[in-house]
Design an enzyme around this catalytic site. Structure first.
Site, short mmCIF file in Angstrom:
data_model
loop_
_atom_site.label_atom_id
_atom_site.label_comp_id
_atom_site.label_asym_id
_atom_site.label_seq_id
_atom_site.Cartn_x
_atom_site.Cartn_y
_atom_site.Cartn_z
CG ASN A 1 -2.10 0.81 1.08
OD1 ASN A 1 -2.46 1.06 -0.04
ND2 ASN A 1 -2.81 1.35 2.05
CB THR B 1 17.16 -18.94 -24.75
OG1 THR B 1 17.78 -18.79 -23.30
CG2 THR B 1 15.66 -18.78 -24.80
CE LYS C 1 16.74 -16.16 -27.40
NZ LYS C 1 15.88 -15.15 -26.66
CE LYS D 1 15.03 -19.07 -19.92
NZ LYS D 1 14.37 -18.47 -21.05
CG ASP E 1 12.49 -16.47 -24.90
OD1 ASP E 1 11.73 -15.47 -24.25
OD2 ASP E 1 13.51 -16.45 -25.16
CG HIS F 1 12.57 -15.96 -17.34
ND1 HIS F 1 12.28 -14.61 -17.43
CD2 HIS F 1 13.75 -15.94 -18.38
CE1 HIS F 1 12.84 -13.90 -18.34
NE2 HIS F 1 14.05 -14.57 -19.03
NE ARG F 2 16.75 -10.98 -14.06
CZ ARG F 2 17.90 -10.20 -13.77
NH1 ARG F 2 17.92 -9.64 -12.45
NH2 ARG F 2 18.82 -9.76 -14.58
CG HIS G 1 17.26 -15.88 -16.06
ND1 HIS G 1 17.67 -16.01 -17.37
CD2 HIS G 1 16.41 -16.97 -16.13
CE1 HIS G 1 17.36 -17.01 -18.03
NE2 HIS G 1 16.50 -17.66 -17.28
CB SER H 1 21.07 -15.92 -20.09
OG SER H 1 19.78 -15.34 -19.64
#
Length: 466
Positions: free
Chosen positions: A113, A163, A165, A191, A193, A284-285, A317, A369
């Site tokens: 709050n 990761t 891709k 990994k 994504d 993962h953040r 991460h 990473s």
């Protein structure tokens, strides 16, 4: 009765410089920027009040409880060096204000709050001291660093990841093919994504099946245990657990969760499931920079990292450090130690405001990473040490010969750096030479070195790495 209606200053009740903190208190360090004309004592007391028992006016029901027992207290204020009108306000919260085993409740109380409070121009939670009495109510990471190494049978070096891709748009079959190539080449993990969930072009069940096939095929060919972080994050907790159950049925070693977008309640539920069922949990953040990017407002990532260790995760991460400023390096290593170690001393030069004792809660592996490649390997090996996961997305898939040779290049570079370190060589001074020597024996590494050679190797020895 002693009850007097009306508005009164917070500092009369909540600013208590004489207070001696208890071992069971949760301690918070806030960076407070008061509005013009608001004294720091009033601002600090307002933070303590609004994040514990206070409200904006005196209420008669205060007389039905013992405020002294339950109120937060601002017990120390210090100006921030080099800043005007910024103060670090230390607040102590009695443990009874918090539900056991609930990171959600802890954050709702402490930051729920108070950040919209009018008397403050800006507010940032810099650090929390979690007392052992509260830590003991949490399960923490499903397995921790040592158990993970035993499960994977991998010792004495950082783990390697990648990761896949492009992160969106591949079909499940092609995605599994990319996973297989990377694992066969020598990586330990691949990994999903963070935003790969279950989209029209690739539904989660198809992805899980093809990735499991890739894992088993590459394990058979290499004789090593492999894994792929299957992202179980979903729109509901029930769906998330359903995906984790399917991963367990496939016999894969690890699943993944986006803990900030998914929420701490979902994350803790998944961590409990993972411990009960022998799954590792990669965290993962995603969304962290929304909360931690601003210097004077929000929550510092070290607090989010501590919260994750309590909620549960085996990897998280934590930034790469490489090529960043020296100060950021120390601060990143500060919260990397908070993730891994059992006991961390207060050290303001590394941004650690409180001594933290984790009382045997398992540790979390930091994951480096983002924008790293083979030339960074000596720096990463030196900075992060063995207990880490180094993830090269483009640094694997961007290899001119394809995924598997990219994975080979990273594995050769890592093994060369670990061997050089074990022989007593200085990775900081000789990093480039070590990579060049290794590339004579590995055409894959030589090709990778050529592709990324114009990216400088920015690393100086740092004395504060012990």
């Amino acid at each position: 009765v002693g009850f007097k209606a009306g508005v009164k200053e917070y500092k009369l009740t909540y600013y208590t410089p004489e207070y001696e903190t208890k071992d069971t208190d949760i301690l918070a360090a806030f960076r407070v920027t008061p509005q013009p004309g608001v004294p720091p004592e009033e601002a600090g007391a307002a933070v303590a009040a609004e994040s514990s028992t206070g409200t904006w006016t005196t209420v008669w029901t205060d007389g039905l409880t013992s405020l002294d027992r339950y109120k937060g207290r601002c017990y120390n204020i210090e100006p921030v060096p080099g800043e005007t009108d910024q103060y670090i306000c230390y607040v102590a919260y009695p443990l009874d204000l918090f539900e056991e085993g609930s990171v959600t409740n802890m954050f709702t109380s402490i930051v729920g709050n108070v950040f919209g409070f009018k008397a403050l121009r800006a507010l940032r939670l810099e650090d929390l001291r979690i007392p052992p009495a509260y830590i003991k109510t949490f399960q923490g990471p499903p397995h921790g660093i040592q158990v993970e190494r035993d499960k994977l049978n991998k010792y004495g070096r950082p783990l390697l990841g990648c990761t896949i891709k492009p992160k969106l748009g591949l079909s499940a079959k092609n995605y599994g093919r990319a996973v297989y190539e990377c694992l066969r080449g020598g990586l330990d993990f691949t990994k999903d994504d963070e935003n790969v969930n279950s989209q029209p072009f690739m539904r989660w069940r198809d992805r899980f099946l093809f990735c499991a096939e890739a894992i088993y095929k590459s394990q058979a060919e290499t004789g090593e245990i492999k894994g792929h972080y299957l992202n179980a994050t979903a729109g509901t907790c029930e769906e998330m657990i359903k995906r984790a159950v399917f991963a367990r049925e496939l016999g894969v070693p690890i699943v993944m969760h986006d803990y900030l977008t998914g929420g701490f309640t979902a994350n803790t539920s998944l961590a409990h499931y993972c411990r009960d069922n022998g799954l590792l949990l990669h965290i993962h953040r995603a969304m962290h920079a929304v909360i931690d990017r601003q210097k004077n407002h929000g929550i510092h990532f070290r607090v989010l990292a501590k919260a994750l260790r309590m909620s549960g995760g085996d990897h998280i991460h934590s930034g790469t450090v490489v090529g960043k400023l020296e100060g950021e390096r120390d601060i990143t290593l500060g919260f990397v130690d908070l993730l891994r170690d059992d006991f961390i001393e207060e050290d303001r030069s590394r941004g650690i405001y409180f001594t933290q004792d984790w009382v045997s809660l398992p540790g979390v592996l930091p994951v480096a990473s983002g924008g790293i490649h083979v030339w960074h390997m000596p720096a990463l090996t030196e900075i992060f040490g063995d207990d880490s996961v180094l993830q090269f997305g483009g640094g694997t898939l961007g290899h001119p010969w394809g995924n598997a040779p990219g994975a080979v290049a990273n594995r050769v570079a890592l093994e060369a750096c670990v061997q050089a370190r074990n022989e007593g060589r200085d990775l900081a001074a000789e990093g480039n030479a070590i990579i060049r020597e290794a590339s004579k024996w590995s055409p894959e590494l030589a090709a990778a070195c050529e592709v990324w050679k114009e990216i400088k190797f920015e690393f100086k020895a740092v004395d504060t790495l012990d």
